[in-house]
Write a protein that holds these residues in place. Structure first.
Motif, PDB file in Angstrom:
ATOM      1  N   GLN A  76       0.853  -1.183   0.000  1.00  0.00           N
ATOM      2  CA  GLN A  76       0.000   0.000   0.000  1.00  0.00           C
ATOM      3  C   GLN A  76       0.889   1.234   0.000  1.00  0.00           C
ATOM      4  O   GLN A  76       1.887   1.291   0.735  1.00  0.00           O
ATOM      5  N   LEU A  77       0.523   2.184  -0.833  1.00  0.00           N
ATOM      6  CA  LEU A  77       1.260   3.441  -0.909  1.00  0.00           C
ATOM      7  C   LEU A  77       0.852   4.327   0.264  1.00  0.00           C
ATOM      8  O   LEU A  77      -0.327   4.649   0.439  1.00  0.00           O
ATOM      9  N   ILE A  78       1.829   4.711   1.086  1.00  0.00           N
ATOM     10  CA  ILE A  78       1.560   5.537   2.262  1.00  0.00           C
ATOM     11  C   ILE A  78       1.597   7.016   1.909  1.00  0.00           C
ATOM     12  O   ILE A  78       0.812   7.819   2.399  1.00  0.00           O
ATOM     13  N   GLY A  79       2.525   7.388   1.045  1.00  0.00           N
ATOM     14  CA  GLY A  79       2.669   8.783   0.667  1.00  0.00           C
ATOM     15  C   GLY A  79       4.003   8.997  -0.009  1.00  0.00           C
ATOM     16  O   GLY A  79       4.724   8.046  -0.329  1.00  0.00           O
ATOM     17  N   ASN A  80       4.333  10.257  -0.246  1.00  0.00           N
ATOM     18  CA  ASN A  80       5.598  10.605  -0.866  1.00  0.00           C
ATOM     19  C   ASN A  80       6.312  11.597   0.024  1.00  0.00           C
ATOM     20  O   ASN A  80       5.699  12.548   0.516  1.00  0.00           O
ATOM     21  N   ALA A  81       7.601  11.364   0.254  1.00  0.00           N
ATOM     22  CA  ALA A  81       8.373  12.217   1.161  1.00  0.00           C
ATOM     23  C   ALA A  81       9.714  12.545   0.523  1.00  0.00           C
ATOM     24  O   ALA A  81      10.220  11.789  -0.324  1.00  0.00           O
ATOM     25  N   PRO A  82      10.312  13.655   0.935  1.00  0.00           N
ATOM     26  CA  PRO A  82      11.653  13.990   0.426  1.00  0.00           C
ATOM     27  C   PRO A  82      12.631  12.869   0.754  1.00  0.00           C
ATOM     28  O   PRO A  82      12.560  12.252   1.819  1.00  0.00           O
ATOM     29  N   ILE A  83      13.551  12.629  -0.155  1.00  0.00           N
ATOM     30  CA  ILE A  83      14.553  11.585   0.032  1.00  0.00           C
ATOM     31  C   ILE A  83      15.734  12.167   0.787  1.00  0.00           C
ATOM     32  O   ILE A  83      16.329  13.161   0.364  1.00  0.00           O
ATOM     33  N   THR A  84      16.055  11.553   1.921  1.00  0.00           N
ATOM     34  CA  THR A  84      17.206  11.981   2.700  1.00  0.00           C
ATOM     35  C   THR A  84      18.466  11.428   2.067  1.00  0.00           C
ATOM     36  O   THR A  84      18.578  10.219   1.853  1.00  0.00           O
ATOM     37  N   ALA A  85      19.392  12.302   1.747  1.00  0.00           N
ATOM     38  CA  ALA A  85      20.624  11.871   1.088  1.00  0.00           C
ATOM     39  C   ALA A  85      21.415  10.954   2.009  1.00  0.00           C
ATOM     40  O   ALA A  85      21.474  11.155   3.222  1.00  0.00           O
ATOM     41  N   GLY A  86      22.018   9.931   1.409  1.00  0.00           N
ATOM     42  CA  GLY A  86      22.848   8.996   2.169  1.00  0.00           C
ATOM     43  C   GLY A  86      23.891   8.384   1.270  1.00  0.00           C
ATOM     44  O   GLY A  86      23.692   8.260   0.051  1.00  0.00           O
ATOM     45  N   SER A  87      25.008   8.004   1.864  1.00  0.00           N
ATOM     46  CA  SER A  87      26.109   7.444   1.069  1.00  0.00           C
ATOM     47  C   SER A  87      25.819   6.046   0.583  1.00  0.00           C
ATOM     48  O   SER A  87      26.551   5.513  -0.246  1.00  0.00           O
ATOM     49  N   ASP A  88      24.735   5.421   1.101  1.00  0.00           N
ATOM     50  CA  ASP A  88      24.459   4.024   0.740  1.00  0.00           C
ATOM     51  C   ASP A  88      23.379   3.902  -0.324  1.00  0.00           C
ATOM     52  O   ASP A  88      22.859   2.821  -0.560  1.00  0.00           O
ATOM     53  N   GLU A  89      23.043   5.007  -0.987  1.00  0.00           N
ATOM     54  CA  GLU A  89      21.957   4.966  -1.955  1.00  0.00           C
ATOM     55  C   GLU A  89      22.299   4.131  -3.183  1.00  0.00           C
ATOM     56  O   GLU A  89      21.406   3.698  -3.914  1.00  0.00           O
ATOM     57  N   LYS A  90      23.574   3.899  -3.425  1.00  0.00           N
ATOM     58  CA  LYS A  90      23.992   3.053  -4.539  1.00  0.00           C
ATOM     59  C   LYS A  90      24.483   1.698  -4.020  1.00  0.00           C
ATOM     60  O   LYS A  90      25.387   1.096  -4.570  1.00  0.00           O
ATOM     61  N   SER A  91      23.868   1.242  -2.955  1.00  0.00           N
ATOM     62  CA  SER A  91      24.283  -0.009  -2.326  1.00  0.00           C
ATOM     63  C   SER A  91      24.159  -1.176  -3.294  1.00  0.00           C
ATOM     64  O   SER A  91      23.224  -1.256  -4.092  1.00  0.00           O
ATOM     65  N   ASP A  92      25.137  -2.089  -3.217  1.00  0.00           N
ATOM     66  CA  ASP A  92      25.098  -3.300  -4.034  1.00  0.00           C
ATOM     67  C   ASP A  92      24.336  -4.429  -3.346  1.00  0.00           C
ATOM     68  O   ASP A  92      24.292  -5.546  -3.847  1.00  0.00           O
ATOM     69  N   THR A  93      23.733  -4.145  -2.185  1.00  0.00           N
ATOM     70  CA  THR A  93      23.001  -5.169  -1.455  1.00  0.00           C
ATOM     71  C   THR A  93      21.739  -5.540  -2.215  1.00  0.00           C
ATOM     72  O   THR A  93      20.892  -4.689  -2.488  1.00  0.00           O
ATOM     73  N   LEU A  94      21.616  -6.820  -2.558  1.00  0.00           N
ATOM     74  CA  LEU A  94      20.456  -7.312  -3.305  1.00  0.00           C
ATOM     75  C   LEU A  94      19.545  -8.090  -2.369  1.00  0.00           C
ATOM     76  O   LEU A  94      19.989  -8.977  -1.642  1.00  0.00           O
TER      77      LEU A  94
END
Length: 458
Positions: free
Chosen positions: A248-266
Motif C-alpha cells: 500500500q502506498l503511504i505517501g511521498n516524502a523527500p529523500i534523505t541523502a545517504g552514502s548508501d543509496e547506490k548499495s550493491d546489497t540485493l
C-alpha cells in the motif's frame, strides 16, 4: 576463440546476442526482427569476413528461432549452407583434431534439428523487469510472509522460528530512492531491465499505518556483504511482486541523502523459498541499535567472541601445519588472549563491549591509560564496530590513552600481507584518531586523541 565449448551457444557472442533476440522478436514479426538483428550485427559487430563470429551469430539465431517455432526458410537455408560448406571450421582445426571432431559432431546434430519439423510456436518472453515502479520518494508498506519459511539470518541476528513466524502478515516500510535501467536493448532501445533501490525503515507494524511522521522514520541497519552497514537495498522492479505482498502506498516524502543509496546489497522480493527468503533479511535489519557499555555476558560468550575474532580470515596453511597443529596454535593464542583479559580486569581495568541488535559482537579492555584486547567477532569485522568501540573507550579514559600492537603480527587482506600495526595506523589516520605513533622495539604504540564528539556513531 571466445568459446568455452563446441556447442552452438557456448561462446561469448551467442551469450550476448541471446539477450537481444527476445527483445527483437517481441517487438517485430520474425522477418522484420531478423532484418533488424542482421543490421545491428553488421553495423556494430562483424560480418562474414570474421567466420568464427559469423558462425556464432547465425547458428545461435537459427537455434533460438527453431526453439521458439519461428525459424524462417531464409535463416534455415543460411545456416545449412554454412554447415555443408564447412564455413568457419578452420579456427576449430587450429585447436586440434579432437576439438574439430567434436565441433563437427555438434554441427551434424544441429543440422538434423534444423531440418526436422518445427515445434509449436512459443510465446516470446523476456526474463527482465521491464517496468519502472512507483515514483521516487514514494513510501510503501509491504506485507511480510514468514509462514512456511525458515529464518536464515541467525548468524547476523538470532531469532527463533516461532518468533519469525509470528511476523507473518505484518508490515514494514520502505521508500523508493530510484529506479534505474541496468540494461537496454541495442536493437529495441525502449526495452530495458529496471532495478529499484529502496531505503528500508526500522520497525514492524501490525497493520498498515494510517498516519506516519516521515521525519521520524529511522533507517534500518542491513549488514551488507561489502563490509558495511547500509539501509538501502536493490530489488526487482516488478509490480507483480509487490502486489503479492499486498503493498500500500503511504505517501511521498523527500529523500534523505545517504552514502548508501547506490548499495550493491540485493534482496530479491520475488524469490521466497524456505531456505532463501527476503523476510529473513528484512527482519534481521530491524532494531539493530549499536550500544557500547560494560560487558555483562558470560565467560563462555567472551571466549567465543575472542575465538571468532582471532580465527576470522586467517589461514595457516602457509606454515605447513596439520589441522590438529592449526587447532593447537589457535587454542594457545586464545588462551593467552583470555589470560590477558583476566589480568586487565584483575588489575582494576574495565571490560567494555559493543552490541548490535542486542547481540554482543566485540570487546575491549581499559587498564589505566592502556587500551588492550580489542576483538570484534569475525562476521562483523570491517564494518565500523571496532571504531565505534574504540571511540567509546577513549571517551571513558583520560588523556594519553594508548594501544600497543606487536610489529611481528601479520594479517592477510585479499592478496596483500600487512603488519597489523600498519593496518591500525591507516585506520587511525582515516578516522583522525592518532596523536602519536611510536616504534618501541617489537611493538608500535598508538597514543590517541580524545574521541571527537561529532564522530561517536557509525
Amino acid at each position: 576463440m571466445g568459446a568455452w565449448s563446441e556447442s552452438i551457444t557456448g561462446n561469448d557472442t551467442a551469450e550476448d546476442l541471446l539477450l537481444e533476440y527476445p527483445a527483437a522478436f517481441l517487438k517485430y514479426e520474425p522477418e522484420e526482427a531478423v532484418s533488424k538483428i542482421d543490421q545491428y550485427v553488421r553495423e556494430n559487430e562483424f560480418d562474414e569476413s570474421d567466420p568464427e563470429e559469423w558462425c556464432n551469430y547465425v547458428y545461435s539465431l537459427a537455434d533460438y528461432m527453431w526453439k521458439k517455432g519461428i525459424l524462417t526458410d531464409e535463416i534455415r537455408e543460411r545456416a545449412l549452407k554454412m554447415i555443408d560448406s564447412g564455413f568457419g571450421l578452420d579456427i576449430w582445426a587450429e585447436s586440434g583434431e579432437k576439438m574439430l571432431k567434436a565441433r563437427k559432431r555438434t554441427l551434424a546434430k544441429f543440422r538434423e534439428k534444423l531440418t526436422s519439423p518445427l515445434p509449436p510456436k512459443k510465446k516470446i518472453r523476456l526474463d527482465i523487469n521491464q517496468e519502472r515502479i512507483f515514483e521516487n520518494g514514494d513510501v510503501i508498506a509491504l506485507q511480510l510472509k514468514t509462514a512456511g519459511m525458515n529464518y536464515t539470518m541467525n548468524r547476523e541476528k538470532p531469532m527463533s522460528e516461532e518468533e519469525f513466524h509470528a511476523f507473518d502478515g505484518k508490515y514494514i516500510l520502505m521508500q523508493l530512492i530510484d529506479c534505474t535501467a541496468s540494461w537496454s536493448s541495442a536493437i529495441v532501445p525502449e526495452i530495458k531491465d529496471y532495478w529499484a533501490c529502496f531505503r528500508l525503515f526500522d520497525g514492524v507494524y501490525d497493520t498498515v499505518p494510517k498516519e506516519i511522521n516521515f521525519d521520524g522514520l529511522k533507517p534500518a541497519k542491513i549488514l551488507d556483504n561489502k563490509g558495511g552497514i547500509v539501509s538501502c537495498f536493490t530489488c526487482e522492479s516488478k509490480m507483480l511482486y509487490f502486489k503479492r505482498r499486498k503493498y500500500q502506498l503511504i505517501g511521498n516524502a523527500p529523500i534523505t541523502a545517504g552514502s548508501d543509496e547506490k548499495s550493491d546489497t540485493l534482496i530479491f522480493i520475488g524469490h521466497s523459498y524456505p531456505q532463501n527468503n527476503p523476510d529473513s533479511e528484512f527482519l534481521a535489519a530491524m532494531g539493530n541499535e549499536i550500544v557500547c557499555g560494560e560487558y555483562n555476558g558470560t565467560y563462555e560468550e567472551l571466549r567465543e567472541i575472542c575465538r571468532s575474532a582471532n580465527r576470522y580470515g586467517r589461514n595457516l596453511h602457509l606454515l605447513n601445519l596439520s589441522k590438529e597443529e592449526q587447532e593447537r596454535h589457535f587454542t594457545e593464542e586464545e588462551n593467552k588472549i583470555a589470560s590477558n583479559i583476566e589480568s586487565s580486569v584483575s588489575n582494576g581495568g574495565k571490560l567494555l563491549s559493543v552490541q548490535f541488535g542486542n547481540k554482543t559482537i566485540g570487546i575491549v579492555t581499559i587498564t589505566g591509560s592502556k587500551i588492550d584486547n580489542l576483538y570484534i567477532k569475525g562476521l562483523f569485522q570491517g564494518k565500523g564496530f571496532g571504531r565505534q568501540l574504540l571511540r567509546y573507550a577513549l571517551s571513558l579514559g583520560g588523556e594519553k590513552m594508548h594501544l600497543d600492537v606487536p610489529n611481528t603480527f601479520r594479517e592477510r587482506f585479499g592478496n596483500k600481507t600487512m603488519i597489523r600495526s600498519q593496518r591500525i595506523m591507516r585506520l587511525c589516520q582515516k578516522f583522525e584518531l592518532t596523536e602519536i605513533q611510536e616504534e618501541l622495539g617489537e611493538i608500535t604504540r598508538f597514543t590517541f586523541l580524545p574521541a571527537p564528539a561529532s564522530k561517536q556513531s557509525l
